[in-house]
Design a protein around this motif. Sequence first.
Motif, mmCIF file in Angstrom:
data_model
loop_
_atom_site.group_PDB
_atom_site.id
_atom_site.type_symbol
_atom_site.label_atom_id
_atom_site.label_comp_id
_atom_site.label_asym_id
_atom_site.label_seq_id
_atom_site.Cartn_x
_atom_site.Cartn_y
_atom_site.Cartn_z
ATOM 1 N N GLY A 292 0.814 -1.210 0.000
ATOM 2 C CA GLY A 292 0.000 0.000 0.000
ATOM 3 C C GLY A 292 0.841 1.250 0.000
ATOM 4 N N THR A 293 0.926 1.909 -1.143
ATOM 5 C CA THR A 293 1.712 3.137 -1.295
ATOM 6 C C THR A 293 0.969 4.094 -2.218
ATOM 7 O OG1 THR A 293 2.982 1.919 -2.970
ATOM 8 C CG2 THR A 293 4.045 2.253 -0.842
ATOM 9 N N PRO A 294 1.236 5.405 -2.107
ATOM 10 C CA PRO A 294 0.521 6.360 -2.949
ATOM 11 C C PRO A 294 0.880 6.218 -4.421
ATOM 12 C CG PRO A 294 2.261 7.458 -1.718
ATOM 13 C CD PRO A 294 2.158 6.072 -1.174
ATOM 14 N N VAL A 295 -0.085 6.462 -5.277
ATOM 15 C CA VAL A 295 0.146 6.468 -6.722
ATOM 16 C C VAL A 295 0.714 7.826 -7.122
ATOM 17 C CG1 VAL A 295 -0.972 6.351 -8.982
ATOM 18 C CG2 VAL A 295 -1.692 4.805 -7.130
ATOM 19 N N VAL A 296 1.712 7.803 -7.988
ATOM 20 C CA VAL A 296 2.313 9.021 -8.519
ATOM 21 C C VAL A 296 2.380 8.900 -10.037
ATOM 22 C CG1 VAL A 296 4.355 10.503 -8.544
ATOM 23 C CG2 VAL A 296 3.706 9.318 -6.442
ATOM 24 N N PRO B 103 2.572 6.158 -14.648
ATOM 25 C CA PRO B 103 2.052 5.939 -13.298
ATOM 26 C C PRO B 103 2.908 4.922 -12.569
ATOM 27 C CG PRO B 103 0.758 4.691 -14.873
ATOM 28 C CD PRO B 103 1.804 5.434 -15.668
ATOM 29 N N MET B 104 3.109 5.123 -11.279
ATOM 30 C CA MET B 104 3.880 4.192 -10.469
ATOM 31 C C MET B 104 3.488 4.376 -9.017
ATOM 32 S SD MET B 104 6.258 6.248 -8.790
ATOM 33 C CE MET B 104 7.838 5.466 -8.662
ATOM 34 N N SER B 105 3.942 3.441 -8.164
ATOM 35 C CA SER B 105 3.620 3.578 -6.744
ATOM 36 C C SER B 105 4.781 3.146 -5.850
ATOM 37 C CB SER B 105 2.363 2.755 -6.398
ATOM 38 O OG SER B 105 2.540 1.394 -6.713
ATOM 39 N N PRO C 278 -5.467 10.914 -1.264
ATOM 40 C CA PRO C 278 -4.594 10.337 -2.286
ATOM 41 C C PRO C 278 -5.101 9.005 -2.816
ATOM 42 C CG PRO C 278 -3.677 9.971 -0.105
ATOM 43 C CD PRO C 278 -4.867 10.865 0.076
ATOM 44 N N LEU C 279 -4.738 8.715 -4.049
ATOM 45 C CA LEU C 279 -4.986 7.412 -4.642
ATOM 46 C C LEU C 279 -3.873 6.473 -4.193
ATOM 47 C CD1 LEU C 279 -6.820 5.884 -6.674
ATOM 48 C CD2 LEU C 279 -5.231 6.617 -8.477
ATOM 49 N N VAL C 280 -4.246 5.282 -3.766
ATOM 50 C CA VAL C 280 -3.286 4.330 -3.203
ATOM 51 C C VAL C 280 -3.331 3.025 -4.000
ATOM 52 C CG1 VAL C 280 -2.736 2.930 -1.159
ATOM 53 C CG2 VAL C 280 -3.434 5.333 -0.899
ATOM 54 N N MET C 281 -2.152 2.418 -4.209
ATOM 55 C CA MET C 281 -2.069 1.126 -4.872
ATOM 56 C C MET C 281 -1.679 0.064 -3.855
ATOM 57 S SD MET C 281 -2.086 -0.828 -7.621
ATOM 58 C CE MET C 281 -2.094 0.280 -9.036
ATOM 59 N N PHE D 213 -1.190 -4.135 -4.014
ATOM 60 C CA PHE D 213 -1.231 -5.385 -4.767
ATOM 61 C C PHE D 213 -2.058 -5.278 -6.042
ATOM 62 C CE2 PHE D 213 0.061 -6.723 -0.532
ATOM 63 C CZ PHE D 213 1.169 -7.507 -0.841
ATOM 64 N N GLN D 214 -1.715 -4.281 -6.858
ATOM 65 C CA GLN D 214 -2.274 -4.061 -8.191
ATOM 66 C C GLN D 214 -3.746 -3.644 -8.186
ATOM 67 O OE1 GLN D 214 -0.180 -6.454 -11.489
ATOM 68 N NE2 GLN D 214 -0.600 -8.015 -9.940
ATOM 69 N N GLN D 215 -4.231 -3.146 -7.046
ATOM 70 C CA GLN D 215 -5.601 -2.640 -6.965
ATOM 71 C C GLN D 215 -5.582 -1.221 -6.397
ATOM 72 O OE1 GLN D 215 -8.171 -4.273 -8.237
ATOM 73 N NE2 GLN D 215 -6.970 -6.122 -8.676
ATOM 74 N N PHE D 216 -6.521 -0.380 -6.860
ATOM 75 C CA PHE D 216 -6.601 1.002 -6.400
ATOM 76 C C PHE D 216 -7.493 1.100 -5.155
ATOM 77 C CE2 PHE D 216 -5.823 1.847 -11.006
ATOM 78 C CZ PHE D 216 -4.639 2.556 -10.860
ATOM 79 N N TYR D 217 -7.040 1.940 -4.218
ATOM 80 C CA TYR D 217 -7.807 2.202 -2.996
ATOM 81 C C TYR D 217 -7.696 3.687 -2.655
ATOM 82 C CZ TYR D 217 -7.811 -2.857 -2.308
ATOM 83 O OH TYR D 217 -7.993 -4.206 -2.463
ATOM 84 N N GLY D 218 -8.580 4.137 -1.781
ATOM 85 C CA GLY D 218 -8.481 5.466 -1.197
ATOM 86 C C GLY D 218 -8.306 5.336 0.303
ATOM 87 N N LEU D 219 -8.000 6.436 0.967
ATOM 88 C CA LEU D 219 -7.866 6.419 2.416
ATOM 89 C C LEU D 219 -9.233 6.428 3.077
ATOM 90 C CD1 LEU D 219 -5.011 8.993 3.136
ATOM 91 C CD2 LEU D 219 -4.839 6.505 2.943
ATOM 92 N N GLY D 220 -9.341 5.754 4.202
ATOM 93 C CA GLY D 220 -10.548 5.847 5.009
ATOM 94 C C GLY D 220 -10.455 7.043 5.948
ATOM 95 N N GLU D 221 -11.374 7.119 6.885
ATOM 96 C CA GLU D 221 -11.359 8.210 7.853
ATOM 97 C C GLU D 221 -10.187 8.037 8.822
ATOM 98 O OE1 GLU D 221 -13.394 10.873 7.775
ATOM 99 O OE2 GLU D 221 -14.079 9.980 5.890
#
Length: 207
Positions: A15-19, A34-36, A178-181, A183-191
């Motif tokens: 889990g790291t930010p997408v850049v 794109p990379m993370s 931020p958009l987060v990657m 294991f090859q899937q996109f996620y966002g941050l929760g609260e």
Amino acid sequence: MSTHVDIDPAILYFGTPVVVLSTLNEDGSTNLMPMSSVFWLGRTAVLGMGASSQTARNLRERPEIVLNLPSVDLVTQVDRLALTTGSAAMSAAKAERGYVHVADKYGHAGLTAYGSDTVLPTSVAECPVHIEGTISAIHELGEPKLLAVEVAVTAVRVMPDVRLEGHPNRIDPDRWRPLVMSFQQFYGLGERVHPSRLASIDEELYR
């Protein structure tokens, strides 16, 4: 007694930010990748990438870059850049994985080029954060096909709505999504789950 088991994952993207990286092609156009694989220490960003990528070649020859940080609402545009390469001479490995050559990455992704302040590559207008920099070192990681790239940050530009109210030089972590990657899937941050004791330290003390 531990309930853990041994595994041997092929990748370690926990889990790291997408850049989206902007680099300058030989013809003066800007390539987007794109990379993370990224982290920051002080005013230095460290990037991990393949040595045969168009981005790596650009950075060796023209060592300037923009790190464009997309928010979660840009996931569709960022995903359009996946499996594309700016290199017309594509490696067999990339071709086997389904990559295609795209010269105009902005047009392909539906993004807009925006002028940069301290470097030549253009930034991505839609991304809330632009981090400009120059390459200070490139290291081979264990094997020649992987690189760790050190970026000396020269400028940071953000959209006003992600700034912390009353603090012109700080980001509001509750407004920056931020958009987060992982294991090859996109996620966002929760609260936010808990206040941190580190917040008692004034950010300016890290300057």
